[in-house]
Structure formats: structure tokens, C-alpha cells
Design an enzyme around this catalytic site. Structure first.
Site, PDB file in Angstrom:
ATOM      1  N   ALA A 109       0.865  -1.110  -0.103  1.00  0.00           N
ATOM      2  CA  ALA A 109       0.154   0.170   0.115  1.00  0.00           C
ATOM      3  C   ALA A 109       0.770   1.187   0.070  1.00  0.00           C
ATOM      4  O   ALA A 109       0.395   2.383  -0.003  1.00  0.00           O
ATOM      5  CB  ALA A 109      -0.964  -0.047   1.411  1.00  0.00           C
ATOM      6  N   ASN A 114       2.345  -2.237   7.902  1.00  0.00           N
ATOM      7  CA  ASN A 114       3.275  -2.656   7.048  1.00  0.00           C
ATOM      8  C   ASN A 114       3.810  -1.374   6.055  1.00  0.00           C
ATOM      9  O   ASN A 114       5.148  -1.314   5.601  1.00  0.00           O
ATOM     10  CB  ASN A 114       2.708  -3.578   5.939  1.00  0.00           C
ATOM     11  CG  ASN A 114       2.886  -5.158   6.662  1.00  0.00           C
ATOM     12  OD1 ASN A 114       3.758  -5.456   7.274  1.00  0.00           O
ATOM     13  ND2 ASN A 114       1.858  -5.928   6.597  1.00  0.00           N
ATOM     14  N   HIS A 123      -3.098   7.146   4.715  1.00  0.00           N
ATOM     15  CA  HIS A 123      -1.446   7.448   5.020  1.00  0.00           C
ATOM     16  C   HIS A 123      -0.855   8.583   4.387  1.00  0.00           C
ATOM     17  O   HIS A 123      -1.041   8.847   3.305  1.00  0.00           O
ATOM     18  CB  HIS A 123      -0.629   6.088   4.676  1.00  0.00           C
ATOM     19  CG  HIS A 123      -0.943   4.829   4.783  1.00  0.00           C
ATOM     20  ND1 HIS A 123      -1.355   4.126   5.972  1.00  0.00           N
ATOM     21  CD2 HIS A 123      -1.576   3.826   3.951  1.00  0.00           C
ATOM     22  CE1 HIS A 123      -1.637   2.913   5.993  1.00  0.00           C
ATOM     23  NE2 HIS A 123      -2.188   3.051   4.507  1.00  0.00           N
TER      24      HIS A 123
END
EC number: 1.4.1.21
Length: 270
Positions: A123, A191, A221
Site C-alpha cells: 500500500a 506494513n 497514510h
């Protein structure tokens, strides 16, 4: 005759099924060889949808059978998959940056046995930029993750501390610290932060905040990097999968692209 790489898929859940399907439908220079799963009954049911029958093996057998093993299993199973693959001098593709941080010895194992670990982009869409900046001097790296509460309710830290998230009416910061500490407390949820730490100034020097935000429908994010070569900020909004809200849809696609790059005549990006 062009060599075809045999690919094993370890973990046949949200990510593994998508990767296996892509291989089953055909990828140049790659062939689905076998599958390993912690849930044999569920895996056998899902494997019926594949056009080409493949074997269901354990992790040790998969490492012997395949040239490349894709780790799509839960973080807790990482070493059971990684050790036999790397000990055999094979290639391991994974999105579990948190597991690598928790088990740094796998890098030395890969070096000693001539194996290879590829941490797929997952991602983290700006991974190339951070890796390039790290060749110079990076002054600071920070990341703020905001996720729908449903994406965090099963997180190790949230469960162990009995933090109630589903009734939230406003955002709640559930963690502030380093990416290294975040990877330890939230092994299946950070992650992106782990990959950021591995790509840049190290996980201990990467600042991380995690928020449960009821106003979010996507895992979001925001990453800020200040370096001597460039300063940049990026915000990534990943669409969660229906099966597992903690996993973005793009994660499986990034694994497929990592596989394609092994045999593609043109590779775009580092």
C-alpha cells in the site's frame, strides 16, 4: 527455450487468492506451482475455482517445489515460510515489512544462502522516492495513518488493551512512537510504516501516529520526507477489501506487479 519460474503461494486468503488467480490466468514466464495454507479445508474449497489443478503443500514442501514463493500469510507465520525458502536459496516476495523488522536475521540468512527477499510495494505507493532519497541524506520521516475503526478492531494492541473502537464518534489516536515500536504492537496493521522505515532512515527513526477515524472509509497514510535531494509529502487512500478491511485492494495488485517484474522485458520504476 525461455525458462518458466515456478511460483508458490503461501497463504490462501484475501491476498493469496488474488495472486493465485492472476497466475492461473497466465503471466509471462511464470507458472503457479503449488499453494500452502494454514486452513487446508478452506484452501481446498477455494482452489476449486482455479483452472489448473495445483498441489496443496506445507511450507517446507513449497520451498522445495517453487523457485519463487509469495508470502501472503498472516505475520505470525512469516518465519515458517521465510526460513525454508531462503535456506534453499530461493526468492521470497512479501508485503510484511513488519515481520522483517521483527526478524532481521532473515536478511543475513538470505545473504548467506544466496536467497533473495523482495518487499513488494504493497500500500506504500511512494516507496521508490524514499529509497532514492535515502542514497543522500534524509533529515526526517514521519507518517500519520488514519483508518476506519473496523480496520483496527482486530489489531493485536487494540485487542490486548480492550480498546473499544466501534462506538467512536470522533477520531482517536491509538499510537504515537517509532515505526519499529508500531510494527511490534500492530504487526498486521503497519506494513506501510515498516516499509517506510526499511526504505528510509530506519524504523527507529521514523515517526508514526495511528488514528482510528470514524469519518474515514479508506485506510489513509500521509507521509512527509525532508531530505537534501527533495522534500515531499504524499497522501495515500487505499480502498479496503470486503473480506478484510485491514487490507487494501492495491496490496494484492502490487504483489502481482512484483512477480511480473521478475520476467518482464521492461521494468518501470526501481
Amino acid at each position: 527455450m525461455t525458462q518458466v519460474l515456478r511460483v508458490g503461494v503461501a497463504g490462501f486468503g484475501t491476498i493469496g487468492r488474488v495472486v493465485a488467480k492472476a497466475l492461473d490466468e497466465g503471466m509471462e514466464g511464470l507458472a503457479l506451482s503449488a499453494i500452502a495454507s494454514g486452513n487446508e479445508h478452506k484452501a481446498r474449497q477455494a482452489m476449486q475455482q482455479l483452472k489448473t489443478p495445483v498441489a496443496l503443500l506445507n511450507a517446507q514442501q513449497l520451498a522445495r517445489e517453487a523457485d519463487v514463493v509469495v508470502d501472503c500469510a498472516p505475520t505470525a507465520a512469516f518465519m515458517d515460510i521465510a526460513e525454508p525458502v531462503l535456506s534453499a536459496g530461493k526468492t521470497l516476495i512479501t508485503v510484511s515489512g513488519a515481520a522483517i523488522l521483527q526478524n532481521p536475521k532473515v536478511v543475513e540468512l538470505a545473504r548467506r544462502c544466496h536467497g533473495r527477499i523482495i518487499l513488494a510495494t504493497g500500500a506504500f505507493l511512494g516507496l521508490d522516492a524514499v529509497r532514492a532519497a535515502a542514497l543522500g541524506t534524509i533529515y526526517s520521516v514521519s507518517m500519520v495513518t488514519r483508518k476506519p475503526p473496523t480496520s483496527l478492531v482486530k489489531a493485536k494492541y487494540i485487542v490486548e488493551n480492550q480498546i473499544e473502537l466501534l462506538g467512536l464518534t470522533e477520531s482517536l489516536r491509538v499510537f504515537k512512537g517509532s515505526a519499529a515500536e508500531g510494527a511490534r504492537l500492530f504487526p498486521s496493521n503497519v506494513n506501510v510504516a515498516a516499509a517506510l522505515g526499511l526504505a528510509g532512515v530506519g524504523a527507529d527513526n521514523t515517526e508514526l501516529e495511528i488514528w482510528a477515524d470514524p469519518d474515514k472509509t479508506r485506510n489513509t497514510h500521509t507521509i512527509r520526507v525532508d531530505a537534501d535531494s527533495a522534500s515531499f509529502e504524499m497522501t495515500i487512500e487505499n480502498v479496503p477489501t470486503v473480506e478484510n478491511p485491514g487490507t487494501g485492494r492495491i496490496t494484492a495488485l502490487s504483489v502481482i506487479e512484483a512477480l511480473r517484474s521478475l520476467t518482464a522485458p521492461l521494468r518501470v520504476g526501481s
